[in-house]
Every structure is written in structure tokens, then in C-alpha cells.
Design a protein around this motif. Sequence first.
Motif, PDB file in Angstrom:
ATOM      1  N   ALA A 249       8.598  -6.630   8.910  1.00 28.96           N
ATOM      2  CA  ALA A 249       8.452  -5.169   8.956  1.00 28.96           C
ATOM      3  C   ALA A 249       8.315  -4.576   7.563  1.00 28.96           C
ATOM      4  N   GLY A 250       8.981  -5.172   6.579  1.00 34.71           N
ATOM      5  CA  GLY A 250       8.892  -4.666   5.213  1.00 34.71           C
ATOM      6  C   GLY A 250       7.499  -4.816   4.639  1.00 34.71           C
ATOM      7  N   LEU A 251       6.864  -5.934   4.951  1.00 39.09           N
ATOM      8  CA  LEU A 251       5.502  -6.166   4.467  1.00 39.09           C
ATOM      9  C   LEU A 251       4.542  -5.118   5.019  1.00 39.09           C
ATOM     10  N   PHE A 252       4.642  -4.830   6.305  1.00 45.26           N
ATOM     11  CA  PHE A 252       3.722  -3.864   6.904  1.00 45.26           C
ATOM     12  C   PHE A 252       4.032  -2.437   6.443  1.00 45.26           C
ATOM     13  N   ALA A 253       5.309  -2.144   6.173  1.00 45.90           N
ATOM     14  CA  ALA A 253       5.648  -0.838   5.599  1.00 45.90           C
ATOM     15  C   ALA A 253       4.989  -0.669   4.237  1.00 45.90           C
ATOM     16  N   ALA A 254       5.007  -1.741   3.439  1.00 47.90           N
ATOM     17  CA  ALA A 254       4.367  -1.686   2.122  1.00 47.90           C
ATOM     18  C   ALA A 254       2.861  -1.463   2.249  1.00 47.90           C
ATOM     19  N   GLU A 255       2.247  -2.060   3.266  1.00 48.76           N
ATOM     20  CA  GLU A 255       0.816  -1.848   3.475  1.00 48.76           C
ATOM     21  C   GLU A 255       0.519  -0.389   3.825  1.00 48.76           C
ATOM     22  N   ILE A 256       1.426   0.248   4.571  1.00 49.09           N
ATOM     23  CA  ILE A 256       1.243   1.668   4.898  1.00 49.09           C
ATOM     24  C   ILE A 256       1.310   2.512   3.624  1.00 49.09           C
ATOM     25  N   VAL A 257       2.285   2.213   2.770  1.00 48.78           N
ATOM     26  CA  VAL A 257       2.417   2.953   1.512  1.00 48.78           C
ATOM     27  C   VAL A 257       1.141   2.807   0.678  1.00 48.78           C
ATOM     28  N   ARG A 258       0.630   1.592   0.574  1.00 47.51           N
ATOM     29  CA  ARG A 258      -0.578   1.359  -0.204  1.00 47.51           C
ATOM     30  C   ARG A 258      -1.778   2.077   0.401  1.00 47.51           C
ATOM     31  N   HIS A 259      -1.851   2.089   1.725  1.00 48.22           N
ATOM     32  CA  HIS A 259      -2.985   2.745   2.380  1.00 48.22           C
ATOM     33  C   HIS A 259      -2.955   4.255   2.150  1.00 48.22           C
ATOM     34  N   LEU A 260      -1.784   4.842   2.131  1.00 48.41           N
ATOM     35  CA  LEU A 260      -1.674   6.277   1.860  1.00 48.41           C
ATOM     36  C   LEU A 260      -2.222   6.607   0.475  1.00 48.41           C
ATOM     37  N   ARG A 261      -1.910   5.780  -0.517  1.00 42.73           N
ATOM     38  CA  ARG A 261      -2.464   6.018  -1.849  1.00 42.73           C
ATOM     39  C   ARG A 261      -3.983   5.852  -1.834  1.00 42.73           C
ATOM     40  N   ASP A 262      -4.475   4.867  -1.093  1.00 42.88           N
ATOM     41  CA  ASP A 262      -5.926   4.691  -0.989  1.00 42.88           C
ATOM     42  C   ASP A 262      -6.583   5.918  -0.367  1.00 42.88           C
ATOM     43  N   MET A 263      -5.932   6.526   0.641  1.00 38.48           N
ATOM     44  CA  MET A 263      -6.469   7.736   1.253  1.00 38.48           C
ATOM     45  C   MET A 263      -6.625   8.843   0.219  1.00 38.48           C
ATOM     46  N   VAL A 264      -5.614   9.008  -0.624  1.00 38.20           N
ATOM     47  CA  VAL A 264      -5.657  10.057  -1.647  1.00 38.20           C
ATOM     48  C   VAL A 264      -6.759   9.775  -2.661  1.00 38.20           C
ATOM     49  N   GLU A 265      -6.786   8.530  -3.140  1.00 36.74           N
ATOM     50  CA  GLU A 265      -7.723   8.191  -4.214  1.00 36.74           C
ATOM     51  C   GLU A 265      -9.169   8.129  -3.738  1.00 36.74           C
ATOM     52  N   SER A 266      -9.380   7.997  -2.423  1.00 35.58           N
ATOM     53  CA  SER A 266     -10.744   7.933  -1.898  1.00 35.58           C
ATOM     54  C   SER A 266     -11.488   9.250  -2.047  1.00 35.58           C
ATOM     55  N   GLY A 267     -10.753  10.363  -2.063  1.00 35.72           N
ATOM     56  CA  GLY A 267     -11.388  11.678  -2.096  1.00 35.72           C
ATOM     57  C   GLY A 267     -11.988  12.093  -0.777  1.00 35.72           C
ATOM     58  N   ASP A 268     -11.763  11.306   0.265  1.00 31.06           N
ATOM     59  CA  ASP A 268     -12.364  11.601   1.575  1.00 31.06           C
ATOM     60  C   ASP A 268     -11.648  12.711   2.325  1.00 31.06           C
ATOM     61  N   PHE A 269     -10.485  13.124   1.834  1.00 29.33           N
ATOM     62  CA  PHE A 269      -9.685  14.122   2.549  1.00 29.33           C
ATOM     63  C   PHE A 269      -9.356  15.314   1.656  1.00 29.33           C
TER      64      PHE A 269
END
Length: 425
Positions: A249-269
Motif C-alpha cells: 500500500a505504501g508503494l501505491f500511495a507514493a505513486e499517487i503522490v508522484r502522479h499529482l506532481r505530474d498533473m501540476v507540472e503537465s500544465g494540462d489543468f
Amino acid sequence: MPRDVPERVAVDGDRLWRSLMELAKIGAYDDAQTGLRGVSRLALTDADADGRRLLVSWMKAAGLTVRVDAVGNIYGRRAGSEQDARPVLIGSHIDSVASAGAFDGCLGVLGGLEIIRTLNERGVTTRRPLEIVAFSDEEGVRFGTDMLGSAVAAGRIALEDAYALKDADGLSFGEELTRIGFAGPHGVRLNPPPHAYLECHIEQGPLLVRSGTDVGVVTGTQGISWQEILVYGRAAHAGATPTEMRIDAGLFAAEIVRHLRDMVESGDFGKLRATVGHLSLHPGDTNIVPARARLTVDLRNPDEDEMVRAEEHLARYLDGLQGVQDGLRITARRMARTSPVAFNARLQAIVTREADSLGLTHAVLMSGAGHDAQEMAAVCPAVMIFARGEYDGISHSPREYSTAESCARAIDLLAATALKLADEE
């Protein structure tokens, strides 16, 4: 305008500072990370109750008529020459996050109180009554919903729903409000609504201090979306379980955190900001693969359409993620949601004119944080003034700091604006 009302008043900046520092003693602690003295005055804790009692004593000493409503909002009313006129309401909050400074929220409440003290000393009578308010649980960190007291006063959240909110220990807002003695007898709805609502706050950002600007005229607030995400994996022995057999569960939580940063840095939102402010693992032992992870997600966006797109994207991502491995399950629960709010244009113009009249440099900017003013904007014209913060405007930290001069300048502007509005027909 009546003859006994001056064009402007200058507050006692030294007295305002002393009040801020006196309130900061309640809930004070020594922060190990920064080496500074911080403030921890979570909503409806004993420290919050002590801060409330000090504020009430100051309100009464200033001659205000004090009332406490059923959600614990504290109002202090100063009479005007036309008692039936709708009041000008000045306020903010005095609860804090767990590791705070002395200014967030408190400047708005104590600045309003300092205006009252100054008017009393000068014998000024306004046409409209003036009211000071300290709203309950603006921060939302204990019971999971921010701007709670003002949201109930504005009618966005029902009183019974506020009472039912629970903290991490299972204690309800209603129970704790009663325990500290601030479940007041007065109704929560502002009926009739105020003539206007004014709030002064530290900027909680770097724009004013980096540009050397005295004050900010705030155009509105961003949308805010809070979610709690639970990731369910499977506990297993850290040494004996092969990697390919783990549901971590910790590994997948970390993937969620990383994906949130990717969402921000993408500029798509658009101008999205995303923060994971809490992440915990269960059972939390060194030699056990985590069976469960809990994380909170704070999304901010000044554009409602972009916020909706970001929320929908995150939901799709979580759905897809839990399909990556058999036995993995992910749930999401919305904790709080507010849309972007634009403050009243007429009031912004008044603040700007008064800043010019006082010789204050000013910038027009949107708030990156949520404030009680965005709730009040639903029931009456509302506007905010920002005071400059030091150290790049850092806030929600013991490093939070503003100078006595910056605080006094902002409250002088608040006073000038309040006087103008309090003597309108």
C-alpha cells in the motif's frame, strides 16, 4: 457623512502588536525543526477555548455586546447611530493549524478589535453598527472541513452536519463545542445579512514582500478540493515475502503522490496546485509491508472548469491504478469542496481609493488560500486586504512573520474602508 466621523483613523500599531503577541502565548510551543516559538491552537481544543475566552474579555473591555452562536462563532457589536441599519462586519478566525505562527486569522480579528478601541478613544460614532467576528474552525485540520463556522453562517453547511463531523479520535464537533463551553444560544444564520464583510489577512505568499508593496487588494479566492484516499494492500513479512508477491500500500500511495506532481507540472489543468499534507501507513512497523495507506489531497485552482477536469482525471487515475494488481483496492472520499469566489468589485475599488489616500502602495492579486470571506461573499458584499508577510510570505509555520509596521498599515486601510462603508446610506 456625520461631522463626528473623521475621514480616517490611525490605529495604535504598538497595542495591536501586543495583542497579537499576547494571543500567541496561548497554544505556544517550541518547534524542534525551526528552533522558533510556534502556535498550536487547533479548533475546539483547550487552547482554542482559552484563546476564545481572552478574545471575549477584550471585546467586553472595549464595550462590545458579545454573542456566541450555535456553531461557536463569536460576535462583538458596537452600536451605531442608526441601530436598525445593517452592520459592517469585520472578521477572520483565531484557530490555527498544528504548527502555526501568530498572524494567520488573528490579525483580522484583533485588527478589527483595534479599530473599535481607536474609535472609542476618539469618540467616533458611525451611522451603521460595527461588528467583529471570530469564526469557528476556519482551518479545518481537526474536523476535516475548512471555513466551517462561516460556511454554517452563510448556509452552505447545515448546523447538524457540522455537529456530526469527527476528528481522528472519533470526537464530534458538536460534542467538543459543548465541552469547551462555546455552543452558544444564538442562531447561526446572518439574517438580515451584513451591509458588507471585510477581512484583513497576511498574504501567505511572496508577492508583496518580493515587490516591496505595502498591501494587497484581493480579487477573490481559488477553488479548493480536499479528498481522503485510502489504499488497501496486504500486510506481509518484510524479509520473507518476495517482491513480486507483495501488495504494498505504501508503494501505491507514493505513486499517487508522484502522479499529482505530474498533473501540476503537465500544465494540462491550468494553474493547478496539489498537496499531499498527510500520509500514514498501517500497521506502521519497520518489518511489515504496509497493509493500508491513508493520504489527504489538497487541490487548488482559480478556474472552476480546470478544477473539475483535475478531479475527474484523478478519479480515473485511481480507478486505473487499482487494476494494476489483484488484491489492491483504492477508495476516495471528498472532505471539502469550494468553488473560486470573486470579491465585490465596488468594495475593491473603495479599498484601492483608500490605499491611495493613505499613501500605501498596493497590488491587486488573488488569494492562494481559502478564507472566511469567500463564504461571506455568498450573503453580502465582501472584500479582503492583505498585509505583507516576511520570509517570502511563508505561513502555516512558526516561520510565519509580519512586522508591526506592515500589520498597522493594513489595519489602517481596513479602518478607512470600514469607516467609509459604516457611514453609507
